[in-house]
Scaffold this motif. Structure first.
Motif, PDB file in Angstrom:
ATOM      1  N   SER A 287       0.839  -1.216   0.000  1.00  0.00           N
ATOM      2  CA  SER A 287       0.000   0.000   0.000  1.00  0.00           C
ATOM      3  C   SER A 287       0.862   1.249   0.000  1.00  0.00           C
ATOM      4  O   SER A 287       0.618   2.193   0.756  1.00  0.00           O
ATOM      5  CB  SER A 287      -0.951  -0.004   1.205  1.00  0.00           C
ATOM      6  OG  SER A 287      -1.741  -1.166   1.232  1.00  0.00           O
ATOM      7  N   GLY A 288       1.866   1.275  -0.861  1.00  0.00           N
ATOM      8  CA  GLY A 288       2.914   2.275  -0.765  1.00  0.00           C
ATOM      9  C   GLY A 288       2.577   3.659  -1.286  1.00  0.00           C
ATOM     10  O   GLY A 288       1.906   3.815  -2.303  1.00  0.00           O
ATOM     11  N   VAL A 289       3.067   4.665  -0.547  1.00  0.00           N
ATOM     12  CA  VAL A 289       3.091   6.055  -1.021  1.00  0.00           C
ATOM     13  C   VAL A 289       4.435   6.212  -1.726  1.00  0.00           C
ATOM     14  O   VAL A 289       5.425   6.612  -1.121  1.00  0.00           O
ATOM     15  CB  VAL A 289       2.943   7.046   0.145  1.00  0.00           C
ATOM     16  CG1 VAL A 289       2.957   8.493  -0.369  1.00  0.00           C
ATOM     17  CG2 VAL A 289       1.655   6.767   0.910  1.00  0.00           C
ATOM     18  N   LEU A 290       4.467   5.877  -3.013  1.00  0.00           N
ATOM     19  CA  LEU A 290       5.723   5.685  -3.724  1.00  0.00           C
ATOM     20  C   LEU A 290       5.946   6.679  -4.847  1.00  0.00           C
ATOM     21  O   LEU A 290       6.796   6.477  -5.698  1.00  0.00           O
ATOM     22  CB  LEU A 290       5.789   4.247  -4.265  1.00  0.00           C
ATOM     23  CG  LEU A 290       5.963   3.175  -3.180  1.00  0.00           C
ATOM     24  CD1 LEU A 290       5.692   1.787  -3.746  1.00  0.00           C
ATOM     25  CD2 LEU A 290       7.365   3.242  -2.582  1.00  0.00           C
ATOM     26  N   GLY A 291       5.183   7.766  -4.839  1.00  0.00           N
ATOM     27  CA  GLY A 291       5.404   8.805  -5.835  1.00  0.00           C
ATOM     28  C   GLY A 291       6.385   9.860  -5.383  1.00  0.00           C
ATOM     29  O   GLY A 291       6.687  10.795  -6.135  1.00  0.00           O
ATOM     30  N   GLY A 292       6.900   9.724  -4.163  1.00  0.00           N
ATOM     31  CA  GLY A 292       7.789  10.746  -3.622  1.00  0.00           C
ATOM     32  C   GLY A 292       7.009  11.967  -3.187  1.00  0.00           C
ATOM     33  O   GLY A 292       5.867  12.200  -3.606  1.00  0.00           O
ATOM     34  N   GLY A 293       7.615  12.774  -2.331  1.00  0.00           N
ATOM     35  CA  GLY A 293       6.945  13.981  -1.866  1.00  0.00           C
ATOM     36  C   GLY A 293       6.595  14.950  -2.969  1.00  0.00           C
ATOM     37  O   GLY A 293       5.638  15.714  -2.862  1.00  0.00           O
TER      38      GLY A 293
ATOM     39  N   VAL B 260      -3.669   3.886  -6.059  1.00  0.00           N
ATOM     40  CA  VAL B 260      -2.968   2.798  -6.722  1.00  0.00           C
ATOM     41  C   VAL B 260      -2.101   3.307  -7.873  1.00  0.00           C
ATOM     42  O   VAL B 260      -1.092   2.686  -8.237  1.00  0.00           O
ATOM     43  CB  VAL B 260      -3.977   1.735  -7.210  1.00  0.00           C
ATOM     44  CG1 VAL B 260      -4.817   2.265  -8.372  1.00  0.00           C
ATOM     45  CG2 VAL B 260      -3.284   0.442  -7.579  1.00  0.00           C
ATOM     46  N   GLU B 261      -2.461   4.457  -8.436  1.00  0.00           N
ATOM     47  CA  GLU B 261      -1.664   5.024  -9.531  1.00  0.00           C
ATOM     48  C   GLU B 261      -0.246   5.402  -9.089  1.00  0.00           C
ATOM     49  O   GLU B 261       0.638   5.576  -9.936  1.00  0.00           O
ATOM     50  CB  GLU B 261      -2.376   6.237 -10.113  1.00  0.00           C
ATOM     51  CG  GLU B 261      -3.646   5.918 -10.882  1.00  0.00           C
ATOM     52  CD  GLU B 261      -4.874   5.753 -10.010  1.00  0.00           C
ATOM     53  OE1 GLU B 261      -5.956   5.500 -10.566  1.00  0.00           O
ATOM     54  OE2 GLU B 261      -4.773   5.874  -8.762  1.00  0.00           O
ATOM     55  N   LEU B 262      -0.023   5.515  -7.787  1.00  0.00           N
ATOM     56  CA  LEU B 262       1.328   5.772  -7.295  1.00  0.00           C
ATOM     57  C   LEU B 262       2.264   4.624  -7.657  1.00  0.00           C
ATOM     58  O   LEU B 262       3.473   4.826  -7.835  1.00  0.00           O
ATOM     59  CB  LEU B 262       1.314   5.992  -5.783  1.00  0.00           C
ATOM     60  CG  LEU B 262       0.674   7.298  -5.302  1.00  0.00           C
ATOM     61  CD1 LEU B 262       0.408   7.243  -3.810  1.00  0.00           C
ATOM     62  CD2 LEU B 262       1.561   8.489  -5.639  1.00  0.00           C
TER      63      LEU B 262
ATOM     64  N   LEU C 277      -0.177   8.299 -12.968  1.00  0.00           N
ATOM     65  CA  LEU C 277      -0.608   9.147 -11.861  1.00  0.00           C
ATOM     66  C   LEU C 277      -1.317  10.405 -12.355  1.00  0.00           C
ATOM     67  O   LEU C 277      -2.239  10.913 -11.696  1.00  0.00           O
ATOM     68  CB  LEU C 277       0.600   9.526 -10.997  1.00  0.00           C
ATOM     69  CG  LEU C 277       0.322  10.282  -9.699  1.00  0.00           C
ATOM     70  CD1 LEU C 277      -0.613   9.505  -8.778  1.00  0.00           C
ATOM     71  CD2 LEU C 277       1.634  10.596  -8.974  1.00  0.00           C
ATOM     72  N   ASP C 278      -0.919  10.918 -13.512  1.00  0.00           N
ATOM     73  CA  ASP C 278      -1.543  12.133 -14.028  1.00  0.00           C
ATOM     74  C   ASP C 278      -3.006  11.943 -14.393  1.00  0.00           C
ATOM     75  O   ASP C 278      -3.726  12.923 -14.579  1.00  0.00           O
ATOM     76  CB  ASP C 278      -0.782  12.632 -15.270  1.00  0.00           C
ATOM     77  CG  ASP C 278       0.498  13.365 -14.903  1.00  0.00           C
ATOM     78  OD1 ASP C 278       0.679  13.669 -13.710  1.00  0.00           O
ATOM     79  OD2 ASP C 278       1.317  13.618 -15.807  1.00  0.00           O
TER      80      ASP C 278
END
Length: 481
Positions: free
Chosen positions: A194-200, A370-372, A455-456
Motif C-alpha cells: 500500500s505504498g506512497v511511492l510517488g515521492g513527496g 494505486v496510480e502511485l 498518476l496524471d
C-alpha cells in the motif's frame, strides 16, 4: 516565517556523503546518499511483554535506541539465527510529535502475521515525527543492526515498508541495501505494501487541490475572521486549531457526520463537488484534509525552510456543476523550485535498488492511490532496475491492512525469488494464495491482470519539477492562463 535550520541528512554520514545529497546541494533530482560509515554502540534490548495476537512461545524484546526511537523485536519460539528469516518493518504515517512506544507495539500487533508465519520481526517508532524519510530510513537500519548485534544474524532479511513507510523502505534499500562484492548484504529483498511511492514531489499535490477546492466551497479553513495564510502552509506557526475543531468545521459545511439523505441540498452539492474534482470518496475527505493541515504544516515549517513545495498554478479542476465558476474561485499558488528540490531529495525514491522488490496495492485504496505504483514503476525503470520489481494488485479498498493470506503469500514468493532465483509473476502469486487460506484465513483477492493508470490520470497534472515557477507561494486570484 524563519527558515528551518534542520539538516536533511542522516546524522552519521561523512562529509563526502553529505555533499551528495541533492536537497543540500540545491539540485532538483533526488540521489542515493553514501552508506553511513560509523554507528554508535547500542544497548542490548531487554525482555518485554508480547502484545496480544502473537503465537505462544514468542519471545519479545524492546528498548529505546541511541537516537531516541522506541523499538520492538519478536522472535518465534522455534526461530534460530542462521536458519530463520527476519522482517525489518518501516511503519506508515508519518506520526507527528515525539516518538511513542505505543506506535511500535501497535505495529507488531497489526503485522503479527509475520511472526505467525515463522519470521522474526523488528520495527522502530522512528526518533522524530513528521515527513522526514531519510531520518526514518536511518532509524530502520539502526534497528536492524540492533537485532544482528544483540540477537542473531538471520538467514535472510526482508525490508518491509507499509504506506508512507514504503517510501522509507525504498530509501533505506537505496542507501543501506547496496550490493558490495564480497560483503554480506544488509537486506536480501524488499516488500512494499500500500505504498506512497510517488515521492513527496508527486504524492501530495492532490491534498493542496483538496485544500483550495474545500476553501472555495466552505470558506472556513481558515474562517473569514481568522488571519489569512497560504493553504500550502497547512497552518500558520503557533496555530492552536485542534482536530476536533477541524472536524466541526467540515461537518458544519459538508455534513459528513450525517447520512447523505439528512444533509441539506447545499451540503450534498459541495460533497459531490469535492468527490468528483479530487476523485476521492466522501469518507476520505476529512482524513486527507487533516493531513493537508498538520502534515503540510510540518513540511512547510521543518522540511522546506518555510517555502512552498506544492503549487496549483495551471491546474484546471473538473467534475463540478460549473467548472468555470469553481476555477475562478480557487486560490492559486506557485511552488518554489528550491523547496521542491529540498523536499524531493529527502522523500523521492530514485529507483536505484538492486534487490528483488515485490509490491501489493489495493486497487480502490483512497488513502494512497494505486496510480502511485505506476509512478514507482516508471522511476525504477528509469533507473534501469525494472527487472527487479514485480507489482501485484488486489480487489481491495482498504489501505492499512489487506489480509494475512495475501501477505504470507507475498513473503513466500519473495523468499523463493531470493533463494532459488524463481522470479514471481502476478498470476503465480494469485494462484498460490488460496493454498495458504487454510492456515491464515480467507483473503486472496489478487487481480493478476490489473495495471494501474499513470498518476496524471488521477491527480491533476501540473508543471514538471524543472519547469515549476520559482516563487514564494503567492496567492493569485482567479484561474491562471
Amino acid at each position: 516565517m524563519p527558515r528551518s535550520t534542520m539538516t536533511c541528512s542522516p546524522r552519521w554520514l561523512t562529509a563526502a556523503a553529505l555533499a551528495a545529497l541533492a536537497g543540500c546541494a540545491g539540485t532538483t533530482a533526488p540521489s542515493a546518499p553514501a552508506v553511513a560509515t560509523a554507528w554508535p554502540t547500542e544497548a542490548a534490548p531487554q525482555p518485554v511483554d508480547c502484545p496480544s495476537g502473537l503465537p505462544a512461545g514468542t519471545r519479545c524484546l524492546g528498548g529505546r535506541d541511541s537516537a531516541g526511537a522506541f523499538y520492538r523485536i519478536a522472535i518465534p519460539a522455534d526461530w534460530q539465527g542462521g536458519q530463520g528469516d527476519l522482517v525489518v518493518h518501516a511503519h506508515g504515517g508519518p506520526a507527528l510529535g515525539e516518538p511513542k512506544v505505543e506506535r511500535v507495539v501497535e505495529d507488531l500487533q497489526r503485522w503479527s502475521v509475520m511472526v505467525r508465519a515463522g519470521y522474526a520481526w523488528v520495527g522502530s517508532s522512528f526518533h522524530q515525527g513528521g515527513v522526514a524519510v531519510l531520518s526514518a530510513a536511518e532509524d530502520t537500519e539502526r534497528v536492524r543492526r540492533i537485532f544482528v548485534d544483540h540477537v542473531q544474524q538471520p538467514r535472510r532479511t526482508v525490508l518491509h515498508g507499509q504506506s508512507w513507510g514504503a517510501s522509507v523502505a525504498a530509501r533505506t534499500a537505496e542507501v543501506y541495501g547496496r550490493l558490495v562484492p564480497g560483503q554480506r548484504p544488509a537486506y536480501d529483498a524488499v516488500l512494499l505494501t500500500s505504498g506512497v511511492l510517488g515521492g513527496g514531489s508527486r504524492s501530495y499535490d492532490f491534498r493542496l487541490d483538496l485544500r483550495v477546492v474545500y476553501q472555495a466551497l466552505c470558506h472556513n479553513h481558515p474562517k473569514p475572521d481568522e488571519p489569512p495564510y497560504p493553504l500550502w502552509q497547512g497552518l500558520p506557526e503557533g496555530s492552536t486549531l485542534t482536530r476536533a475543531q477541524l472536524t466541526q468545521r467540515v461537518n458544519d459545511c459538508l455534513g459528513l457526520n450525517k447520512p447523505a439523505g439528512q444533509r441539506s441540498a447545499e451540503q450534498q452539492q459541495k460533497v459531490q463537488t469535492i468527490t468528483r474534482t479530487i476523485r476521492i470518496p466522501e469518507t476520505a475527505i476529512l482524513p486527507h484534509l487533516a493531513w493537508a493541515t498538520w502534515h503540510f504544516q510540518d513540511i512547510a515549517q521543518r522540511r522546506t525552510g518555510g517555502a512552498p513545495a506544492f503549487g496549483n498554478l495551471r491546474v484546471r479542476y473538473t467534475g463540478s456543476a460549473d467548472d468555470d465558476a469553481l476555477n475562478a474561485q480557487v486560490l492559486r499558488y506557485t511552488a518554489d523550485a528550491a523547496a521542491i528540490a529540498r523536499f524531493s531529495a529527502d522523500t523521492d525514491p530514485t529507483g536505484r535498488i538492486d534487490l528483488p522488490m515485490l509490491s501489493v496495492h489495493g486497487i480502490d485504496d483512497a488513502t494512497a492511490f494505486v496510480e502511485l505504483d505506476n509512478e514507482f514503476a516508471r522511476t525504477v525503470a528509469r533507473a534501469g532496475r525494472a527487472d527487479r520489481l514485480v507489482q501485484t494488485f488486489t480487489r481491495d479498498r482498504e489501505h492499512s491492512y489487506l489480509s494475512d493470506a495475501a501477505y504470507a503469500t507475498l513473503m513466500q514468493a519473495l523468499l523463493r525469488w531470493v533463494d532459488q532465483g524463481d522470479k514471481p509473476t502476478p498470476a503465480g502469486i494469485a494462484a498460490a494464495c488460496p493454498a495458504l487460506e487454510a492456515r491464515f484465513g480467507a483473503g486472496c483477492r489478487f487481480e493478476p491482470g490489473y495495471r494501474p493508470a499513470p498518476l496524471d490520470t488521477r491527480i491533476a497534472p501540473r508543471q514538471s519539477v524543472g519547469e515549476r515557477p520559482v516563487g514564494t507561494g503567492k496567492v493569485m486570484a482567479g484561474p491562471a492562463s
